[in-house]
Design a protein around this motif. Structure first.
Motif, short mmCIF file in Angstrom:
data_model
loop_
_atom_site.label_atom_id
_atom_site.label_comp_id
_atom_site.label_asym_id
_atom_site.label_seq_id
_atom_site.Cartn_x
_atom_site.Cartn_y
_atom_site.Cartn_z
N ALA A 190 13.15 0.65 -2.37
CA ALA A 190 14.27 1.21 -1.61
C ALA A 190 13.83 2.48 -0.89
O ALA A 190 14.14 2.68 0.29
N ASN A 191 13.08 3.33 -1.56
CA ASN A 191 12.56 4.55 -0.95
C ASN A 191 11.69 4.24 0.27
O ASN A 191 11.78 4.92 1.29
N LEU A 214 10.18 0.30 -9.80
CA LEU A 214 9.65 -0.35 -8.61
C LEU A 214 10.77 -0.66 -7.62
O LEU A 214 10.60 -0.52 -6.41
N GLY A 215 11.91 -1.04 -8.14
CA GLY A 215 13.09 -1.24 -7.29
C GLY A 215 13.41 0.01 -6.49
O GLY A 215 13.64 -0.05 -5.28
N GLU A 238 0.82 -1.21 0.00
CA GLU A 238 0.00 0.00 0.00
C GLU A 238 0.86 1.27 0.00
O GLU A 238 0.55 2.24 -0.66
N LYS A 239 1.95 1.21 0.73
CA LYS A 239 2.83 2.37 0.79
C LYS A 239 3.37 2.71 -0.59
O LYS A 239 3.51 3.87 -0.96
N ILE A 240 3.68 1.66 -1.34
CA ILE A 240 4.28 1.85 -2.65
C ILE A 240 3.22 2.05 -3.73
O ILE A 240 3.46 2.72 -4.73
N GLY A 241 2.07 1.42 -3.53
CA GLY A 241 1.02 1.55 -4.52
C GLY A 241 1.00 0.41 -5.52
O GLY A 241 0.67 0.60 -6.69
N VAL A 242 1.39 -0.78 -5.08
CA VAL A 242 1.28 -1.97 -5.93
C VAL A 242 0.45 -3.01 -5.19
O VAL A 242 0.09 -2.82 -4.03
#
Lengths: 75, 75
Positions: free
Chosen positions: B56-57, B51-52, B28-32
């Motif tokens: 990492a972010n 996405l990598g 959810e944090k990344i949006g995937v």
DNA sequence: AATTAAAGTAAAGTAAACTTGACATTAAGT
DNA sequence: ACTTAATGTCAAGTTTACTTTACTTTAATT
């Protein structure tokens, strides 16, 4: 939640130039098609992480020296 | 020329654990999707470079602190 | 002016990343 | 024993990376 993707840029262009490397040279060294190099170099699409590493390897650089990622806002 | 791809590994597993983060949280944090996290975490496929960077972010780390790439021979 | 190497464009096809949904398993809490 | 959260698996579908082929353009060389 709308996620606006960060933007990816690269310095393949200048790194090749510094080394007198053609797109064909680079493609063959890595083992991908010339089209793939062209498209990535021009930002037409983003490579896989492994291909990113391969390209960095070809230049004997860190992946972050070749590719820059700027995160953008999410709302 | 046969190119044997290098192998990609990652430390998403332990990085999540250190931060008490679930796969769902990270997704959810990344949006995937959660499936995407599972598959990458287990090495089922290699993520895109963007996405990598996003992963990492999410951990506030460099991409090379999350993903390790070992080049293999080509013949 | 003709040739050639390098870069670019376009289009059709294949492979792989990523999504969605549904269900199974494991471990922890009550 | 029941519930619930977290992880995992499977399968089918969509999107995007990557390939292949063929053709155009640009710049350098003779």
């Amino acid at each position: 939640m709308v996620v606006i993707n960060g933007s990816l840029s690269n310095r393949i262009n200048v790194l090749r130039a510094e080394r007198n490397m053609t797109q064909k040279d680079l493609a063959e060294k890595i083992g991908v098609s010339r089209q793939t190099i062209i498209s990535i170099e021009k930002g037409k699409y983003t490579p896989s992480l492994t291909l990113g590493f391969e390209i960095a390897n070809a230049f004997e650089l860190e992946i972050t020296d070749v590719f820059q990622y700027k995160k953008m806002k999410e709302e």
